[in-house]
Enzyme design. Sequence first.
Site, PDB file in Angstrom:
ATOM      1  N   ASP A 157      -4.075   3.915   2.852  1.00  7.08           N
ATOM      2  CA  ASP A 157      -5.514   3.670   3.024  1.00  7.08           C
ATOM      3  C   ASP A 157      -5.819   2.230   3.416  1.00  7.08           C
ATOM      4  O   ASP A 157      -6.985   1.852   3.579  1.00  7.08           O
ATOM      5  CB  ASP A 157      -6.288   4.051   1.763  1.00  7.08           C
ATOM      6  CG  ASP A 157      -5.955   3.183   0.559  1.00  7.08           C
ATOM      7  OD1 ASP A 157      -5.073   2.304   0.659  1.00  7.08           O
ATOM      8  OD2 ASP A 157      -6.575   3.390  -0.511  1.00  7.08           O
ATOM      9  N   ASP A 159      -1.964  -1.200  -3.859  1.00 11.03           N
ATOM     10  CA  ASP A 159      -2.174  -0.445  -5.088  1.00 11.03           C
ATOM     11  C   ASP A 159      -0.982  -0.627  -6.030  1.00 11.03           C
ATOM     12  O   ASP A 159       0.022  -1.249  -5.668  1.00 11.03           O
ATOM     13  CB  ASP A 159      -2.408   1.041  -4.778  1.00 11.03           C
ATOM     14  CG  ASP A 159      -1.382   1.612  -3.807  1.00 11.03           C
ATOM     15  OD1 ASP A 159      -0.174   1.395  -4.028  1.00 11.03           O
ATOM     16  OD2 ASP A 159      -1.784   2.263  -2.820  1.00 11.03           O
ATOM     17  N   ASP A 209      -9.292 -16.068 -16.255  1.00 17.62           N
ATOM     18  CA  ASP A 209     -10.152 -16.509 -15.170  1.00 17.62           C
ATOM     19  C   ASP A 209     -11.257 -17.427 -15.689  1.00 17.62           C
ATOM     20  O   ASP A 209     -11.852 -17.162 -16.745  1.00 17.62           O
ATOM     21  CB  ASP A 209     -10.767 -15.277 -14.496  1.00 17.62           C
ATOM     22  CG  ASP A 209     -11.588 -15.606 -13.278  1.00 17.62           C
ATOM     23  OD1 ASP A 209     -11.043 -16.208 -12.349  1.00 17.62           O
ATOM     24  OD2 ASP A 209     -12.788 -15.250 -13.263  1.00 17.62           O
ATOM     25  N   ASP A 240       0.856  -1.194   0.000  1.00 12.78           N
ATOM     26  CA  ASP A 240       0.000   0.000   0.000  1.00 12.78           C
ATOM     27  C   ASP A 240       0.893   1.244   0.000  1.00 12.78           C
ATOM     28  O   ASP A 240       1.700   1.427   0.910  1.00 12.78           O
ATOM     29  CB  ASP A 240      -0.890  -0.058   1.241  1.00 12.78           C
ATOM     30  CG  ASP A 240      -1.632   1.236   1.520  1.00 12.78           C
ATOM     31  OD1 ASP A 240      -1.822   2.031   0.581  1.00 12.78           O
ATOM     32  OD2 ASP A 240      -2.018   1.444   2.694  1.00 12.78           O
ATOM     33  N   GLU A 261      -6.870 -20.595 -16.086  1.00 15.49           N
ATOM     34  CA  GLU A 261      -7.401 -21.217 -14.878  1.00 15.49           C
ATOM     35  C   GLU A 261      -8.449 -22.214 -15.337  1.00 15.49           C
ATOM     36  O   GLU A 261      -9.556 -21.836 -15.739  1.00 15.49           O
ATOM     37  CB  GLU A 261      -8.041 -20.172 -13.951  1.00 15.49           C
ATOM     38  CG  GLU A 261      -8.586 -20.812 -12.674  1.00 15.49           C
ATOM     39  CD  GLU A 261      -9.664 -19.996 -11.993  1.00 15.49           C
ATOM     40  OE1 GLU A 261      -9.831 -20.170 -10.765  1.00 15.49           O
ATOM     41  OE2 GLU A 261     -10.349 -19.202 -12.660  1.00 15.49           O
TER      42      GLU A 261
END
Length: 521
Positions: free
Chosen positions: A23, A27, A197, A19, A249
């Site tokens: 927050d 990111d 995915d 991070d 996947e």
Amino acid sequence: MSWWRHAVIYQVYVWSFADSDGDGIGDLQGVRSRLPYLRDLGVDAVWLNPFYPSPQADNGYDVADYRDVDPRFGTLADADALLRDAHALGLRVIIDLVPNHTSSEHPWFREALAAAPGSPERGRYLFRDGRGDEPPNNWMSNFGGRAWTRVPDGQWYLHLFAPEQPDLDWTTTDVREEFHSILRFWLDRGVDGFRIDVAHGLAKDPQMRDVDAGQASHPHWDVDEVHDVYRGWRRVLDGYPGDRVFVGEIWVQTVDRLALYLRPDELHTAFNFAFLTADFSAPALRQAVDDSMRALERVGAPPTWVLSNHDVVRHVTRYGGGELGLRRARAAALLMLALPGSAYLYQGEELGLPEVEDLPDAVRRDPVFHRSGGAELGRDGCRVPLPWSDASPSLGFGPGEATWLPQPAAWKSLTVERQTTDPGSILNLYRAALARRRDLPDAGLTWIPTTGDMLAFRRGPGFLCIVNVGDDAAPVPDPVLDEARSASLVLHSDPRASGEVLPGGSAAWYAHSDRDGGLAG
């Protein structure tokens, strides 16, 4: 040889890696700041979980815009900078693509809801009339409950996951052309490949038949028409330079079905879930390796090994937890990294992180937990933010105190900072194994006869891997010992290992060293 045939790829779960702004959520700038760590770890590439704009009903696997970055994670400029930085460090970047479904906030789905039944807008998704007041069939969501949701005009739409994730209809030209365009958008920006995915789920039985009790195959998984989708994608990818790659996947019944996705004009690689789900036993692990290599050799694809990811319980915990689980995880790492093919590491496995099983209900985000009424804990326990150092209350995850999922107090002893200074840490075991792996012989695998709880194989004339998956120390079997005596013990997962005895739940690498200290062969 193509880089992806032997690469080690590190999975970054963006929410939980690093991070930059305090927050409590990871990111892209945080990922950028830690790229030198990944280079020094010794991996070849990074796979980023979804960072697209999303309502985050399923932590980013509900995509509202496939051509931008969610403000939680940064900007498109941040993504471009991450790609530049990674490439400058010699790291390739694979991004996640979610083609089975969009977010219910995607403009297409909003248009579909506003349009009439039978319209082209609805034709992009799987809207169907029900059976009276009942849904079109008895399909169930992977996240619990029905796989159908009714809209005000009476039709139902299919969602194999959460209602916020409506399934696309891959028989429509609009859908196929849109994803060709999305591929080109990111390829033009320089990505090196895509993780796909639910790659086995895009095609559905057009008759939408009910699932019968005890039915082995499912009418919405692994339907043969899905292969035509990937032939089209492969033509797009092959039009770009730089040896780009697809990894799927793919959860299917057998490795022979898996191999069909990896024919020369389809995907390049797929995750080896048979290896991930195998028990920590000699017969189970050997069968997973043998079956996978046999099936994939037939289509010329390399095996792709994996022990953990963001959807399964971390393998330290799966292997028994505590010291037992950690010992077995260390051995499994040496086994996996000694096998021919490529390997995927899930962030934190190099730190020996266990599953966090006692998260408060109030902080859990996984729709599996909420749709099951808490009967299933879901996947949050493997997604807790990483511990980097003592630099902040968030263990170096970011400059702030909070993390989106709480870190266990015990993780203070597992930080990257602490493990770096401990020669016997699992982090330093991974670093040593990844450094030596680069010099392994470019050869297949030959098993050496063993008995009991031992596994042993050679790769070429210069390298042996031996694993004791039993609980007790055991002598290295004579056939293995005869070969091992002409080599050196170069790496072991347990400091009690010797040239002739392996502790329970441990592994060792033996090699002939050349004069430069590398592995011969």
